[in-house]
Design a protein around this motif. Structure first.
Motif, PDB file in Angstrom:
ATOM      1  N   ALA A   1       0.724  -0.994  -0.107  1.00 35.01           N
ATOM      2  CA  ALA A   1      -0.126   0.135   0.149  1.00 35.01           C
ATOM      3  C   ALA A   1       0.861   1.132  -0.028  1.00 35.01           C
ATOM      4  O   ALA A   1       0.564   2.233  -0.735  1.00 35.01           O
ATOM      5  CB  ALA A   1      -1.127  -0.037   1.382  1.00 35.01           C
ATOM      6  N   ALA A   2       1.989   1.282   0.922  1.00 34.78           N
ATOM      7  CA  ALA A   2       2.948   2.449   0.811  1.00 34.78           C
ATOM      8  C   ALA A   2       3.489   2.702  -0.637  1.00 34.78           C
ATOM      9  O   ALA A   2       3.563   3.733  -0.934  1.00 34.78           O
ATOM     10  CB  ALA A   2       4.111   2.053   1.674  1.00 34.78           C
ATOM     11  N   ALA A   3       3.769   1.487  -1.221  1.00 32.97           N
ATOM     12  CA  ALA A   3       4.414   1.546  -2.546  1.00 32.97           C
ATOM     13  C   ALA A   3       3.392   2.397  -3.534  1.00 32.97           C
ATOM     14  O   ALA A   3       3.911   3.021  -4.449  1.00 32.97           O
ATOM     15  CB  ALA A   3       4.863   0.405  -2.923  1.00 32.97           C
ATOM     16  N   LEU A   4       2.129   1.917  -3.432  1.00 28.01           N
ATOM     17  CA  LEU A   4       1.062   2.457  -4.097  1.00 28.01           C
ATOM     18  C   LEU A   4       0.602   3.967  -4.080  1.00 28.01           C
ATOM     19  O   LEU A   4       0.054   4.534  -4.680  1.00 28.01           O
ATOM     20  CB  LEU A   4      -0.195   1.982  -4.253  1.00 28.01           C
ATOM     21  CG  LEU A   4      -0.150   0.423  -4.923  1.00 28.01           C
ATOM     22  CD1 LEU A   4      -1.330  -0.275  -4.549  1.00 28.01           C
ATOM     23  CD2 LEU A   4      -0.153   0.619  -6.290  1.00 28.01           C
TER      24      LEU A   4
ATOM     25  N   THR B   1      -1.976   0.099   6.350  1.00 25.05           N
ATOM     26  CA  THR B   1      -2.377   0.018   4.980  1.00 25.05           C
ATOM     27  C   THR B   1      -3.507   1.088   4.704  1.00 25.05           C
ATOM     28  O   THR B   1      -3.496   1.689   3.479  1.00 25.05           O
ATOM     29  CB  THR B   1      -3.143  -1.136   4.659  1.00 25.05           C
ATOM     30  OG1 THR B   1      -2.135  -2.411   4.937  1.00 25.05           O
ATOM     31  CG2 THR B   1      -3.659  -1.591   3.395  1.00 25.05           C
ATOM     32  N   LEU B   2      -4.387   1.229   5.526  1.00 19.71           N
ATOM     33  CA  LEU B   2      -5.552   2.157   5.210  1.00 19.71           C
ATOM     34  C   LEU B   2      -4.971   3.709   5.204  1.00 19.71           C
ATOM     35  O   LEU B   2      -5.495   4.472   4.679  1.00 19.71           O
ATOM     36  CB  LEU B   2      -6.408   2.114   6.395  1.00 19.71           C
ATOM     37  CG  LEU B   2      -7.431   0.585   6.272  1.00 19.71           C
ATOM     38  CD1 LEU B   2      -8.127   0.587   7.656  1.00 19.71           C
ATOM     39  CD2 LEU B   2      -8.463   0.876   5.238  1.00 19.71           C
ATOM     40  N   ARG B   3      -4.022   3.912   6.146  1.00 21.96           N
ATOM     41  CA  ARG B   3      -3.394   5.188   6.150  1.00 21.96           C
ATOM     42  C   ARG B   3      -2.662   5.620   4.949  1.00 21.96           C
ATOM     43  O   ARG B   3      -2.538   6.760   4.202  1.00 21.96           O
ATOM     44  CB  ARG B   3      -2.232   5.309   7.431  1.00 21.96           C
ATOM     45  CG  ARG B   3      -1.952   6.792   7.414  1.00 21.96           C
ATOM     46  CD  ARG B   3      -1.151   6.719   8.800  1.00 21.96           C
ATOM     47  NE  ARG B   3      -0.044   5.816   9.052  1.00 21.96           N
ATOM     48  CZ  ARG B   3       1.123   5.955   8.570  1.00 21.96           C
ATOM     49  NH1 ARG B   3       1.585   6.910   7.846  1.00 21.96           N
ATOM     50  NH2 ARG B   3       1.995   4.820   8.769  1.00 21.96           N
ATOM     51  N   HIS B   4      -1.819   4.517   4.506  1.00 18.91           N
ATOM     52  CA  HIS B   4      -1.159   4.806   3.052  1.00 18.91           C
ATOM     53  C   HIS B   4      -2.038   5.220   1.876  1.00 18.91           C
ATOM     54  O   HIS B   4      -1.996   5.861   1.069  1.00 18.91           O
ATOM     55  CB  HIS B   4      -0.430   3.593   2.836  1.00 18.91           C
ATOM     56  CG  HIS B   4       0.842   3.231   3.719  1.00 18.91           C
ATOM     57  ND1 HIS B   4       1.661   4.428   4.159  1.00 18.91           N
ATOM     58  CD2 HIS B   4       1.237   2.165   4.241  1.00 18.91           C
ATOM     59  CE1 HIS B   4       2.586   3.989   4.984  1.00 18.91           C
ATOM     60  NE2 HIS B   4       2.346   2.515   5.280  1.00 18.91           N
TER      61      HIS B   4
ATOM     62  N   ASN C   1      -5.194   8.578  -1.741  1.00 19.68           N
ATOM     63  CA  ASN C   1      -6.566   9.055  -2.575  1.00 19.68           C
ATOM     64  C   ASN C   1      -7.877   8.562  -1.190  1.00 19.68           C
ATOM     65  O   ASN C   1      -7.975   7.787  -1.189  1.00 19.68           O
ATOM     66  CB  ASN C   1      -6.765   8.535  -3.792  1.00 19.68           C
ATOM     67  CG  ASN C   1      -8.247   8.951  -4.452  1.00 19.68           C
ATOM     68  OD1 ASN C   1      -8.956   9.262  -3.654  1.00 19.68           O
ATOM     69  ND2 ASN C   1      -8.152   9.059  -5.722  1.00 19.68           N
ATOM     70  N   LEU C   2      -8.298   9.653  -0.711  1.00 22.79           N
ATOM     71  CA  LEU C   2      -9.331   9.602   0.176  1.00 22.79           C
ATOM     72  C   LEU C   2     -10.480   8.613  -0.280  1.00 22.79           C
ATOM     73  O   LEU C   2     -11.015   7.819   0.641  1.00 22.79           O
ATOM     74  CB  LEU C   2      -9.797  10.941   0.890  1.00 22.79           C
ATOM     75  CG  LEU C   2      -9.039  11.631   1.789  1.00 22.79           C
ATOM     76  CD1 LEU C   2      -9.513  13.158   2.113  1.00 22.79           C
ATOM     77  CD2 LEU C   2      -8.655  10.753   3.029  1.00 22.79           C
ATOM     78  N   ALA C   3     -11.219   8.773  -1.691  1.00 27.00           N
ATOM     79  CA  ALA C   3     -12.069   8.256  -2.263  1.00 27.00           C
ATOM     80  C   ALA C   3     -11.533   6.666  -2.196  1.00 27.00           C
ATOM     81  O   ALA C   3     -12.518   6.015  -1.773  1.00 27.00           O
ATOM     82  CB  ALA C   3     -12.427   8.855  -3.537  1.00 27.00           C
TER      83      ALA C   3
ATOM     84  N   ALA D   1      -7.895   5.995  10.428  1.00 25.27           N
ATOM     85  CA  ALA D   1      -6.715   5.794   9.706  1.00 25.27           C
ATOM     86  C   ALA D   1      -6.704   6.298   8.289  1.00 25.27           C
ATOM     87  O   ALA D   1      -5.655   6.945   7.759  1.00 25.27           O
ATOM     88  CB  ALA D   1      -6.171   4.254   9.662  1.00 25.27           C
ATOM     89  N   VAL D   2      -7.615   6.001   7.707  1.00 25.55           N
ATOM     90  CA  VAL D   2      -8.070   6.877   6.315  1.00 25.55           C
ATOM     91  C   VAL D   2      -7.704   8.168   6.312  1.00 25.55           C
ATOM     92  O   VAL D   2      -7.076   8.979   5.658  1.00 25.55           O
ATOM     93  CB  VAL D   2      -9.191   6.254   5.632  1.00 25.55           C
ATOM     94  CG1 VAL D   2      -9.183   6.851   4.365  1.00 25.55           C
ATOM     95  CG2 VAL D   2      -9.272   4.801   5.667  1.00 25.55           C
ATOM     96  N   GLN D   3      -8.416   8.892   7.211  1.00 26.39           N
ATOM     97  CA  GLN D   3      -8.479  10.299   7.443  1.00 26.39           C
ATOM     98  C   GLN D   3      -7.197  10.855   7.858  1.00 26.39           C
ATOM     99  O   GLN D   3      -6.610  11.815   7.329  1.00 26.39           O
ATOM    100  CB  GLN D   3      -9.515  10.742   8.510  1.00 26.39           C
ATOM    101  CG  GLN D   3     -11.054  10.431   8.228  1.00 26.39           C
ATOM    102  CD  GLN D   3     -12.069  10.430   9.232  1.00 26.39           C
ATOM    103  OE1 GLN D   3     -11.773  10.643  10.130  1.00 26.39           O
ATOM    104  NE2 GLN D   3     -13.246  10.350   8.869  1.00 26.39           N
ATOM    105  N   LEU D   4      -6.443  10.218   8.588  1.00 21.89           N
ATOM    106  CA  LEU D   4      -5.273  10.520   9.288  1.00 21.89           C
ATOM    107  C   LEU D   4      -4.206  10.614   7.833  1.00 21.89           C
ATOM    108  O   LEU D   4      -3.262  11.614   7.712  1.00 21.89           O
ATOM    109  CB  LEU D   4      -4.564   9.718  10.187  1.00 21.89           C
ATOM    110  CG  LEU D   4      -3.209   9.926  10.596  1.00 21.89           C
ATOM    111  CD1 LEU D   4      -2.911  11.571  11.168  1.00 21.89           C
ATOM    112  CD2 LEU D   4      -2.409   9.268  11.538  1.00 21.89           C
ATOM    113  N   GLY D   5      -4.315   9.442   6.952  1.00 20.33           N
ATOM    114  CA  GLY D   5      -3.562   9.690   5.526  1.00 20.33           C
ATOM    115  C   GLY D   5      -3.826  10.699   4.726  1.00 20.33           C
ATOM    116  O   GLY D   5      -2.911  11.474   4.223  1.00 20.33           O
TER     117      GLY D   5
END
Length: 354
Positions: free
Chosen positions: A30-33, A89-92, A97-99, A252-256
């Motif tokens: 996920a980080a690589a993406l 994974t969710l944070r990355h 892209n939040l969507a 976690a997504v929001q923090l990303g």
């Protein structure tokens, strides 16, 4: 206007779509993406759009199967012991892209609910769908015309009513939704939307951000399901600590997203040669503290989840702390970044508005 968007056709499972071997490799994938997701977001995050290309990348990286247990062909990303890797994974993904993060979080949530409440044959069948590349999600929110589930004389059930904020509408092939039984029970079911397609109303979705999450109103009226499509017992969806404890995933997504704002603020100021300005340095320092604080909250959430047998009340209380703390972090990041970049930074093609 109701319409029938083209569903994503999941590819046949191949070596390119097998899950990452371990939770750590899933998080690293996920980080690589992240840079690719970020670069593509400007093209995909439009009203009526959906990040189809991005989810194909997630498939190729094995991330659609990764939340499954290892015994079912996944990486075990949803297991309590690997909560930190799941949140990473969710944070990355959210950073890219939040969507995409919004929809992927729902995919992981649905697979977790299936593993927890499904009968063995159901779990096997839906796990095979995830390995084949099907996209899952959870649709629970509704308005006055919520979804009802009517038992029929032949053992089947007929659906009526709608869900709102059905993220990934028209692209999820295995949405998990909740419906009210005549006795008031709240029943989960998994709909094969590629063969039993509901109607999607895009007029509902007029957002200021995350446009490509395609969170439409979805009408299920007239569709019929069989008992094998029902998941768990009535009321299982709201069992604690899992219902409220799941807030750490979307946090976690929001923090990303907040991290992406910090990244782009530094890039913008470097391009202008303003990183030595004392006021800008002070704001960047504040942004750095906020982002690091959010990462500590995710570490703490993962440590609690990995403990043997934490009581439900503790898990829910801590999840509420995490979601509140990260909400506050995001709300403080936004005005700081806006002061750093000024009006110029809020003009397209700069990414701050998105």
């Amino acid at each position: 206007m109701f319409f029938m968007p083209e569903l994503i056709n999941p590819p046949a499972t191949s070596a390119a779509t097998l899950p990452a071997a371990t939770p750590a490799l899933a998080a690293a994938g996920a980080a690589a993406l992240t840079p690719r997701l970020f670069a593509q977001a400007a093209h995909s995050d439009v009203e009526g759009g959906f990040p189809t290309k991005e989810f194909n990348w997630l498939r190729e990286a094995g991330l659609l199967a990764a939340p499954l247990p290892e015994a079912l062909g996944g990486s075990g990303l949803n297991e309590p012991a690997h909560t930190y890797e799941l949140l990473s994974t969710l944070r990355h993904i959210g950073r890219g892209n939040l969507a995409v993060g919004r929809v992927y979080e729902g995919h992981a949530n649905a697979l977790q609910l299936i593993k927890r409440f499904g009968r063995p044959a159901q779990v096997q069948n839906w796990a095979a769908d995830a390995r084949a590349g099907h996209l899952f999600g959870v649709w629970n929110t509704e308005a006055h015309d919520g979804v009802k589930l009517e038992p029929l004389s032949d053992g089947r059930y007929r659906l009526s009513g709608s869900k709102t904020f059905g993220s990934g509408a028209g692209h999820l092939t295995r949405p998990l939704l909740t419906a009210a039984l005549p006795d008031g029970g709240w029943q989960m079911l998994v709909l094969p939307a590629d063969t039993q397609a509901p109607e999607y109303d895009a007029r509902f979705w007029r957002p200021l951000g995350m446009r490509a999450s395609a969170s439409f109103r979805v009408d299920f009226t007239g569709l019929e399901v069989v008992p094998e499509q029902l998941l768990g017992a009535p009321g299982d969806y709201y069992q604690q600590p899992w219902f409220s404890g799941g807030a750490i995933r979307f946090a976690a997504v929001q923090l990303g997203g907040a991290e992406a704002i910090f990244d782009e603020t530094r890039r913008f100021l470097r391009a202008l040669g303003r990183t030595d300005d004392p006021y800008q340095r002070q704001r960047l320092g504040q942004l750095s503290i906020l982002v690091a604080s959010g990462q500590h909250w995710l570490h703490a959430a993962a440590e609690l989840a990995a403990r043997p047998g934490p009581d439900a009340e503790t898990v829910v209380a801590h999840a509420n702390l995490v979601r509140s703390a990260i909400e506050d972090i995001c709300l403080r990041v936004l005005p700081l970044a806006e002061r750093c970049v000024g009006a110029r930074g809020l003009l397209r093609p700069e990414p701050f508005e998105r």
